[in-house]
Design a protein around this motif. Structure first.
Motif, PDB file in Angstrom:
ATOM      1  N   ALA A  68     -21.852  -3.574 -21.520  1.00  0.00           N
ATOM      2  CA  ALA A  68     -21.070  -3.646 -22.893  1.00  0.00           C
ATOM      3  C   ALA A  68     -19.931  -4.529 -22.692  1.00  0.00           C
ATOM      4  O   ALA A  68     -19.599  -5.337 -23.588  1.00  0.00           O
ATOM      5  N   TRP A  69     -19.272  -4.476 -21.692  1.00  0.00           N
ATOM      6  CA  TRP A  69     -18.025  -5.504 -21.482  1.00  0.00           C
ATOM      7  C   TRP A  69     -18.615  -7.103 -21.289  1.00  0.00           C
ATOM      8  O   TRP A  69     -17.797  -7.867 -22.105  1.00  0.00           O
ATOM      9  N   ALA A  70     -19.736  -7.163 -20.664  1.00  0.00           N
ATOM     10  CA  ALA A  70     -20.098  -8.786 -20.707  1.00  0.00           C
ATOM     11  C   ALA A  70     -20.619  -8.970 -22.239  1.00  0.00           C
ATOM     12  O   ALA A  70     -20.131 -10.167 -22.240  1.00  0.00           O
ATOM     13  N   GLY A  71     -21.225  -8.286 -22.828  1.00  0.00           N
ATOM     14  CA  GLY A  71     -21.665  -8.424 -24.276  1.00  0.00           C
ATOM     15  C   GLY A  71     -20.557  -8.877 -25.344  1.00  0.00           C
ATOM     16  O   GLY A  71     -20.376  -9.833 -25.833  1.00  0.00           O
ATOM     17  N   ASN A  72     -19.520  -8.044 -24.966  1.00  0.00           N
ATOM     18  CA  ASN A  72     -18.100  -8.183 -25.875  1.00  0.00           C
ATOM     19  C   ASN A  72     -17.420  -9.479 -25.326  1.00  0.00           C
ATOM     20  O   ASN A  72     -16.960 -10.505 -25.999  1.00  0.00           O
ATOM     21  N   THR A  73     -17.378  -9.823 -23.950  1.00  0.00           N
ATOM     22  CA  THR A  73     -16.892 -10.884 -23.390  1.00  0.00           C
ATOM     23  C   THR A  73     -17.209 -12.240 -24.018  1.00  0.00           C
ATOM     24  O   THR A  73     -16.687 -13.106 -24.195  1.00  0.00           O
ATOM     25  N   ARG A  75     -18.418 -12.522 -26.690  1.00  0.00           N
ATOM     26  CA  ARG A  75     -18.163 -12.747 -27.932  1.00  0.00           C
ATOM     27  C   ARG A  75     -16.495 -13.146 -28.158  1.00  0.00           C
ATOM     28  O   ARG A  75     -16.106 -13.290 -29.266  1.00  0.00           O
ATOM     29  N   GLY A  76     -15.869 -13.190 -26.917  1.00  0.00           N
ATOM     30  CA  GLY A  76     -14.471 -13.511 -26.902  1.00  0.00           C
ATOM     31  C   GLY A  76     -13.669 -12.234 -26.824  1.00  0.00           C
ATOM     32  O   GLY A  76     -12.373 -12.515 -26.961  1.00  0.00           O
ATOM     33  N   ASP A  77     -14.356 -11.133 -26.815  1.00  0.00           N
ATOM     34  CA  ASP A  77     -13.428  -9.906 -26.720  1.00  0.00           C
ATOM     35  C   ASP A  77     -13.388  -9.280 -25.334  1.00  0.00           C
ATOM     36  O   ASP A  77     -14.466  -8.716 -24.915  1.00  0.00           O
ATOM     37  N   PHE A  78     -12.287  -9.478 -24.635  1.00  0.00           N
ATOM     38  CA  PHE A  78     -12.052  -9.141 -23.371  1.00  0.00           C
ATOM     39  C   PHE A  78     -11.730  -7.692 -23.242  1.00  0.00           C
ATOM     40  O   PHE A  78     -11.613  -7.132 -21.992  1.00  0.00           O
ATOM     41  N   GLY A  79     -11.762  -6.817 -24.204  1.00  0.00           N
ATOM     42  CA  GLY A  79     -11.301  -5.469 -24.233  1.00  0.00           C
ATOM     43  C   GLY A  79      -9.960  -5.133 -24.214  1.00  0.00           C
ATOM     44  O   GLY A  79      -9.061  -5.957 -24.542  1.00  0.00           O
TER      45      GLY A  79
END
Length: 324
Positions: A68-73, A75-79
């Motif tokens: 989930a973190w890798a997918g968001n990253t 897209r430019g979202d590092f959480g």
């Protein structure tokens, strides 16, 4: 073009490997993010704990959390940082501007002073100056960063009172009212601490390389022509030790990132290093992964700059120049 593609693939591979290793180390860490978040003596209910864990995704399997973190990253979202309650990129941006000044001062001063001291030690081989420099450099090379920082604090901040004990600005003062002089005053001790740790390696390395050059046959021919020691160093030595010195200097980027975490913690300096410490103690996986990726890019960029400088210092090794 081929070299550019190779460097890009190498960088992507490096970032993937660092992300996986960093996540695995945090997953195996004894620090429980939920306990660090609510405190060891918290009296909140189990339902509240479950809601907090669900909000931060702490109750999901490690593999699902990483994917989930890798997918968001991508897209430019590092959480969002668990410790600072802010987006990871915001925390890195705010913290890095403090660390950048500290790292640049330490990196430039250690490189320049180490290079000059190494030349002086080589020219004055076996003299009192040479022996003193070697002893001091070896001492600080083996000294831990936090020990040097505590020593600086004890002498120059506590005993002499010349510098503040910590922070990046006077306590209780509005940021807009802090002057440049006050910020520099707070930068001195942490930057000197990092500089001292880097000077030793560069001094000893430069000294050894210059001694090898001064003992070569073409230097004997230069001496026979009547050239003085400083003429030889200026005309032959500096050019030949420049590339090794650049290599060591830019290779110190990674060590600088490692030392800055301890130095900023000792001096309570609000930079990227203290954020790493806080994230590690708080089990803040998104922030740690974000800083790890950012640090890798920073170090990779430093090595790329070094490769470019090689061609400037010695045109023979530029791309496209034949060595035949």
């Amino acid at each position: 073009m081929k070299k550019f593609i190779f460097q890009a693939v190498r960088m992507v591979t490096l970032l993937i490997a660092i992300s996986i290793l960093s996540f695995l180390m945090m997953a195996k860490s004894p620090v429980d993010p939920l306990t660090a978040y609510i405190g060891t003596n918290s009296t909140i209910s189990e339902e509240a704990k479950e809601e907090i864990a669900e909000y931060w995704g702490l109750n999901e399997p490690p593999l699902e959390r990483f994917l989930a973190w890798a997918g968001n990253t991508l897209r430019g979202d590092f959480g969002e940082s668990i410790v600072y309650k802010q987006p990871v990129l915001t925390v890195i941006k705010e913290r890095f501007r403090y660390s950048l000044a500290l790292m640049l001062i330490a990196w430039l001063s250690s490189g320049i002073l180490g290079f000059l001291l190494g030349i002086g030690a080589a020219v004055c081989k076996d003299s009192v100056l040479d022996k003193t420099l070697k002893m001091v450099c070896l001492t600080f090379q083996s000294a831990p960063t936090f020990w040097v920082g505590l020593l600086m604090l004890s002498i120059f901040a506590v005993n002499l009172g010349w510098f503040p004990i910590g922070l990046a600005a006077p306590m209780g003062k509005v940021a807009s009212e802090v002057t440049v002089g006050e910020r520099i005053h707070h930068l001195v001790l942490p930057s000197v601490t990092l500089s001292i740790l880097g000077i030793g390696k560069i001094t000893l390395y430069t000294r050894q390389k210059l001694l090898e050059i001064l003992g070569s046959e073409f230097i004997l021919y230069a001496r026979a022509r009547g050239e003085s020691v400083w003429q030889i160093v200026k005309g032959h030595g500096i050019k030949n030790i420049a590339i090794p010195a650049i290599t060591v200097q830019f290779a110190s980027f990674s060590e600088l990132f490692g030392g800055i975490a301890l130095a900023e913690t000792v001096f309570s300096y609000p930079g990227i290093g203290s954020a790493v410490t806080a994230a590690g103690l708080g089990g803040d996986v998104p922030l740690l992964l974000g800083i790890a990726i950012f640090s890798a890019i920073f170090v990779f960029a430093g090595n790329l700059i070094a490769n470019i400088l090689y061609g400037i210092v010695d045109p023979r090794i530029r791309e496209g120049v034949s060595h035949e």
